[in-house]
Design a protein around this motif. Structure first.
Motif, mmCIF file in Angstrom:
data_model
loop_
_atom_site.group_PDB
_atom_site.id
_atom_site.type_symbol
_atom_site.label_atom_id
_atom_site.label_comp_id
_atom_site.label_asym_id
_atom_site.label_seq_id
_atom_site.Cartn_x
_atom_site.Cartn_y
_atom_site.Cartn_z
ATOM 1 N N CYS A 105 8.725 -1.149 7.662
ATOM 2 C CA CYS A 105 9.640 -0.007 7.669
ATOM 3 C C CYS A 105 9.565 0.818 8.948
ATOM 4 O O CYS A 105 10.495 1.542 9.258
ATOM 5 N N GLY A 106 8.458 0.739 9.670
ATOM 6 C CA GLY A 106 8.296 1.486 10.905
ATOM 7 C C GLY A 106 8.089 2.971 10.712
ATOM 8 O O GLY A 106 8.050 3.723 11.678
ATOM 9 N N MET A 107 7.945 3.413 9.485
ATOM 10 C CA MET A 107 7.874 4.836 9.194
ATOM 11 C C MET A 107 6.440 5.381 9.168
ATOM 12 O O MET A 107 6.170 6.412 9.745
ATOM 13 N N GLU A 108 5.552 4.733 8.480
ATOM 14 C CA GLU A 108 4.205 5.255 8.285
ATOM 15 C C GLU A 108 3.170 4.282 8.837
ATOM 16 O O GLU A 108 3.493 3.167 9.224
ATOM 17 N N LYS A 109 1.926 4.732 8.814
ATOM 18 C CA LYS A 109 0.822 3.867 9.234
ATOM 19 C C LYS A 109 0.722 2.706 8.245
ATOM 20 O O LYS A 109 0.792 2.897 7.043
ATOM 21 N N GLU A 110 0.588 1.503 8.788
ATOM 22 C CA GLU A 110 0.516 0.315 7.943
ATOM 23 C C GLU A 110 -0.880 0.220 7.337
ATOM 24 O O GLU A 110 -1.857 -0.072 8.008
ATOM 25 N N SER A 111 -0.975 0.495 6.054
ATOM 26 C CA SER A 111 -2.220 0.380 5.292
ATOM 27 C C SER A 111 -1.901 -0.394 4.020
ATOM 28 O O SER A 111 -0.726 -0.551 3.653
ATOM 29 N N TRP A 112 -2.922 -0.851 3.312
ATOM 30 C CA TRP A 112 -2.659 -1.534 2.055
ATOM 31 C C TRP A 112 -1.938 -0.608 1.092
ATOM 32 O O TRP A 112 -0.996 -1.002 0.418
ATOM 33 N N GLU A 113 -2.375 0.644 1.033
ATOM 34 C CA GLU A 113 -1.726 1.584 0.120
ATOM 35 C C GLU A 113 -0.236 1.715 0.439
ATOM 36 O O GLU A 113 0.606 1.685 -0.460
ATOM 37 N N HIS A 114 0.080 1.861 1.703
ATOM 38 C CA HIS A 114 1.482 2.018 2.103
ATOM 39 C C HIS A 114 2.290 0.772 1.741
ATOM 40 O O HIS A 114 3.380 0.872 1.170
ATOM 41 N N ILE A 115 1.764 -0.392 2.047
ATOM 42 C CA ILE A 115 2.486 -1.637 1.750
ATOM 43 C C ILE A 115 2.699 -1.770 0.249
ATOM 44 O O ILE A 115 3.800 -2.066 -0.206
ATOM 45 N N TRP A 116 1.648 -1.521 -0.539
ATOM 46 C CA TRP A 116 1.747 -1.700 -1.983
ATOM 47 C C TRP A 116 2.579 -0.615 -2.662
ATOM 48 O O TRP A 116 3.286 -0.891 -3.612
ATOM 49 N N GLU A 117 2.490 0.638 -2.193
ATOM 50 C CA GLU A 117 3.195 1.733 -2.858
ATOM 51 C C GLU A 117 4.610 1.939 -2.335
ATOM 52 O O GLU A 117 5.509 2.272 -3.101
ATOM 53 N N GLU A 118 4.815 1.783 -1.051
ATOM 54 C CA GLU A 118 6.100 2.123 -0.447
ATOM 55 C C GLU A 118 6.951 0.901 -0.113
ATOM 56 O O GLU A 118 8.069 0.777 -0.587
ATOM 57 N N CYS A 119 6.447 0.038 0.721
ATOM 58 C CA CYS A 119 7.265 -1.055 1.252
ATOM 59 C C CYS A 119 7.509 -2.188 0.264
ATOM 60 O O CYS A 119 8.580 -2.781 0.265
ATOM 61 N N ARG A 120 6.538 -2.505 -0.559
ATOM 62 C CA ARG A 120 6.720 -3.653 -1.438
ATOM 63 C C ARG A 120 6.749 -3.276 -2.905
ATOM 64 O O ARG A 120 6.969 -4.108 -3.746
ATOM 65 N N ARG A 121 6.480 -2.051 -3.233
ATOM 66 C CA ARG A 121 6.482 -1.596 -4.628
ATOM 67 C C ARG A 121 5.745 -2.592 -5.517
ATOM 68 O O ARG A 121 6.316 -3.547 -6.013
ATOM 69 N N TRP A 122 4.493 -2.381 -5.710
ATOM 70 C CA TRP A 122 3.640 -3.321 -6.439
ATOM 71 C C TRP A 122 4.260 -3.694 -7.780
ATOM 72 O O TRP A 122 4.556 -2.849 -8.597
#
Length: 156
Positions: free
Chosen positions: A93-110
Motif C-alpha cells: 500500500c505504500g502507506m505505513e511501515k511494513e510490519s507483520w501487524e500491518h500486513i495482517w491487519e491492514e493490507c491483507r485482512r487476516w
C-alpha cells in the motif's frame, strides 16, 4: 590447559565432556542473541529447540528457502533498523511501515483460520512451514502490485 590435563589424568573431563559443555555454551549464546535481537522480534516466538520440521519434509530448496526468509524476518521491512522510514514503507500500500501487524491487519485482512492474526503467528511462521501457502499468496500479490505500480511495488 593445565587444569584440563590434570582432570584428564584424574579421569575427569574427557573430550566428550568438553565438547558437550562447549555445545551447551554455544546454544546459550545463540539464544541470548535471538532474545536480544533488534532485527526480528517474531523469531524468538517461533524458534524451536530442534531443527525446524519444514527442513525435514523433503521440500525443494525454493520452498524451504521461502519459509526460512519469512521466519527470519527478511520478508518485512520493519526490521531494517539501518534504513530510513521511507524505505520501510509497505510494498502493498505504500502507506505505513511494513510490519507483520500491518500486513495482517491492514493490507491483507487476516482471514485464514477464522481467528485473529495474533493467534496464527505460530501457524504462519511456525516450525512445520504450514503457512507456506499464505507466504506464496503474499509474494504473488506483491508481484502483481509491482507490475501495476512500479519498481518499488507501491501502487500509484
Amino acid at each position: 590447559m593445565e587444569e584440563l590435563e590434570r582432570r584428564r589424568e584424574e579421569g575427569g573431563w574427557g573430550y566428550e565432556e568438553i565438547e558437550k559443555r562447549e555445545r551447551q555454551r554455544q546454544k546459550e549464546e545463540r539464544w541470548e542473541r535471538i532474545m536480544g535481537s533488534n532485527y526480528n522480534r517474531w523469531y524468538k516466538i517461533v524458534k524451536g529447540e530442534e531443527i525446524p520440521g519444514y527442513l525435514k519434509k523433503g521440500w525443494g530448496e525454493s520452498r524451504w528457502k521461502k519459509v526460512a526468509r519469512f521466519r527470519l524476518g527478511n520478508e518485512v521491512k520493519e526490521g531494517r533498523y539501518w534504513e530510513g522510514e521511507e524505505k520501510k514503507r509497505c510494498r502493498l500500500c505504500g502507506m505505513e511501515k511494513e510490519s507483520w501487524e500491518h500486513i495482517w491487519e491492514e493490507c491483507r485482512r487476516w482471514k485464514a483460520g477464522g481467528g485473529s492474526w495474533q493467534g496464527a503467528v505460530s501457524w504462519v511462521l511456525g516450525q512445520e512451514g504450514e503457512g507456506e501457502g499464505w507466504m506464496r499468496e503474499l509474494e504473488e500479490e506483491r508481484s502483481r502490485w509491482c507490475k501495476e505500480g512500479g519498481e518499488d511495488g507501491v501502487m500509484v
